[in-house]
Design a protein around this motif. Structure first.
Motif, short mmCIF file in Angstrom:
data_model
loop_
_atom_site.label_atom_id
_atom_site.label_comp_id
_atom_site.label_asym_id
_atom_site.label_seq_id
_atom_site.Cartn_x
_atom_site.Cartn_y
_atom_site.Cartn_z
N VAL A 8 0.84 -1.20 0.00
CA VAL A 8 0.00 0.00 0.00
C VAL A 8 0.87 1.25 0.00
CG1 VAL A 8 -1.70 1.34 1.31
CG2 VAL A 8 -1.96 -1.15 1.11
N THR A 9 1.99 1.20 0.73
CA THR A 9 2.94 2.34 0.75
C THR A 9 3.51 2.61 -0.64
OG1 THR A 9 3.53 1.92 3.05
CG2 THR A 9 5.08 3.21 1.75
N VAL A 10 3.85 1.54 -1.35
CA VAL A 10 4.36 1.69 -2.73
C VAL A 10 3.33 2.38 -3.61
CG1 VAL A 10 5.05 0.45 -4.81
CG2 VAL A 10 5.93 -0.27 -2.58
N LEU A 11 2.07 1.93 -3.53
CA LEU A 11 1.02 2.53 -4.35
C LEU A 11 0.76 3.98 -3.95
CD1 LEU A 11 -1.59 -0.40 -4.59
CD2 LEU A 11 0.05 0.37 -6.31
N HIS A 12 0.83 4.25 -2.64
CA HIS A 12 0.64 5.63 -2.18
C HIS A 12 1.72 6.54 -2.74
CE1 HIS A 12 1.23 8.92 0.81
NE2 HIS A 12 -0.08 9.01 0.66
N GLN A 13 2.95 6.07 -2.72
CA GLN A 13 4.06 6.88 -3.27
C GLN A 13 3.87 7.13 -4.76
OE1 GLN A 13 7.47 4.50 -2.26
NE2 GLN A 13 7.62 5.28 -0.15
#
Length: 559
Positions: free
Chosen positions: A281-286
């Protein structure tokens, strides 16, 4: 040489004699070609006449005679014909030999005239569909299915596996199925057309891939049908998953995700596990908060969005770390509110609703997980009503309601006639027509749930409250699904008659002519049930029930 010719002629004559000696051979289409070969081989006419007459049992003529007798005894010609055809159909299914059928087809060298005549009749086409399902390797049946498609009956063969092995036939059937789905005038008609289409498309991996590629190309070329084609594609994706098929790789391959390997890896990881995790989810948020985000359609997959909705609005998903909560909220809000438009290779991103959607999701998430009582939730009712207007929040609230009211202890604690969660369900129904079926499922589960810990009178009142929600659902356009369910309850005779009577009374209070034929044919049998509506009718016949019956009898042909 003459001896060889003589042996050959004797052999031909022997084979022809065997055929002529078979029962009722005079009725066979091949009799003339057989007689020609027989006479050319030196056969005697007298012998032919004797063999044909001795083996003539007149089965077909006897059937015709019996049929005439039945008609003379009072049966209608239509009923007699149906009886004969159905029996013949059963015999054909029982004795069908695919190898022999292929031999006959091969020997004919062309389409037999009797086959052309058969496919012109619906009953015999249904016979071929049934046989094709049972004998998918039969060449004669495969060619017959193609012939049926050539004659324009492809709309009938959406569920025939044989059609799925022939590209030409499958393409026609797919075209018809897509056309029916695209021209659907409402949600009910679309949901009626989708199951057969989805079943056919998901017959095998190659049919699924081919169909999704066709829909992807069509959505790019036919911009006016883009949204409907995408909806159909996504519904088929969901159907495939419910049947245990992993179509993730195909879905992502068609969404140009290969140009964004980091996004692809994160999405694939979570879809394969069926669970979100902070790292991905962090990757997608970035990626999606950067100045040049990937296309939004990569994260708009229904199965993927369901994971986010479950995690943010129910306790089904893994518990979210508060430090990462804003990332989950942002990704879901981005997928739900951002749209894009491409013009000559340049991509325009419209994110006007992103901030407001993020705020709504975040606020309702905290309400859901705050474990507030009904009194505290009532103080937030105005905000809830405002946030429910966002479709993604409406879906989340619906899942929250479902999880809450499914708890058997929920209604033990309720003091009000209409619990707050059911009031919120009414608001979701009012704001989002596409969520009507989901809301109806919740109400049906609630209506059929047993509340053994509650007193009988309280149980009845609770079920009346659920029926009130169903009537509200009808008032917002979900008519036939609700009435059909109540009719099923009536037919099963497993529901208290007073509850059905209550529903009928409430519906009659809000409806007025004109009525659709489907509504009348579904609702009238409930109304005419004396055990249900008898107590609310009077002798003068001027009550709402009698008025509805009189109107229907006067304006509709009842079968």
């Amino acid at each position: 040489m003459a001896e060889l010719d003589g042996e050959k002629m004797d052999s031909v004559k022997k084979k022809c004699t065997e055929q002529i000696s078979s029962k009722d051979f005079i009725m066979e289409p091949s009799i003339f070609s057989c007689l020609k070969r027989y006479f050319e081989a030196g056969g005697m006419p007298d012998e032919v006449v004797e063999l044909l007459s001795d083996n003539y049992t007149a089965v077909a003529q006897t059937v015709n005679l019996l049929a005439e007798w039945l008609i003379m005894c009072g049966m209608s010609a239509h009923d007699v014909r149906d009886m004969v055809e159905n029996h013949l159909k059963d015999l054909l299914i029982q004795h069908f030999d695919p190898e022999r059928a292929d031999r006959i087809f091969h020997q004919a060298g062309q389409q037999p005239s009797w086959l052309i005549e058969m496919i012109e009749h619906p009953k015999w086409r249904q016979l071929f569909y049934k046989l094709a399902e049972e004998y998918p390797d039969c060449l004669m049946l495969s060619l017959t299915i193609k012939l049926i498609s050539d004659y324009g009956y492809q709309a009938e063969i959406t569920n025939v596996s044989t059609a799925c092995t022939q590209l030409e036939v499958f393409s026609r059937v797919l075209k018809t199925g897509l056309s029916n789905a695209l021209t659907s005038t409402g949600e009910e008609e679309l949901e009626k057309n989708l199951p057969e289409l989805a079943k056919m498309v998901c017959h095998a991996e190659h049919t699924y891939l081919y169909s999704q590629v066709v829909m992807s190309i069509l959505s790019q070329e036919k911009k006016e049908a883009w949204s409907k084609l995408r909806r159909i594609s996504q519904e088929i994706q969901k159907y495939a998953r419910t049947k245990g098929h992993d179509v993730t790789h195909i879905i992502l391959a068609l969404s140009s995700v290969s140009n964004h390997p980091r996004a692809k890896q994160s999405i694939m990881s979570m879809l394969n596990k069926g669970q979100l995790n902070p790292g991905d989810v962090t990757v997608l948020h970035q990626l999606y908060s950067s100045s040049s985000p990937p296309p939004v359609n990569l994260i708009q997959l229904p199965l993927f969005l369901d994971l986010f909705v479950d995690s943010l609005f129910t306790t089904k998903g893994a518990k979210i770390n508060p430090e990462h909560l804003h990332k989950y909220v942002y990704v879901l809000a981005y997928a739900a509110s951002v749209s894009e438009k491409s013009n000559k290779g340049k991509r325009s991103i419209f994110s006007d609703e992103l901030q407001a959607t993020s705020k709504a999701i975040d606020h309702v998430h905290h309400l859901v997980f705050s474990a507030k009582g009904q009194a505290e939730l009532l103080s937030e009712i105005k905000n809830l009503y405002n946030y429910i207007r966002y479709p993604v929040v409406g879906m989340g609230v619906l899942k929250w309601i479902d999880q809450t009211v499914s708890d058997s202890k929920y209604f033990e604690k309720q003091m009000d006639n209409t619990p707050l969660h059911l009031i919120l369900l009414d608001e979701v129904v009012s704001c989002h027509p596409l969520l009507h079926r989901d809301a109806l499922k919740i109400l049906i589960n609630l209506f059929e749930q047993t509340f053994s810990e509650l007193e009988t009178l309280i149980q009845l009142e609770l079920k009346k409250t659920v029926l009130d929600r169903m009537v509200h659902l009808m008032s917002k356009g979900c008519v036939l699904p609700v009435v059909s369910y109540i009719k099923d309850c009536t037919d099963r005779q497993d529901t208290d008659a007073s509850l059905i009577r209550y529903f009928v009374t409430e519906v009659l209070a809000i409806i007025a002519p004109p009525y659709s034929s489907d509504f009348v044919h579904t609702f009238l049998p409930i109304i005419e049930n004396e055990s249900i509506t008898g107590p609310v009718r009077n002798d003068e016949g001027n009550d709402p029930v009698s008025d509805f019956i009189v109107y229907c009898k006067s304006n509709f042909i009842m079968v």
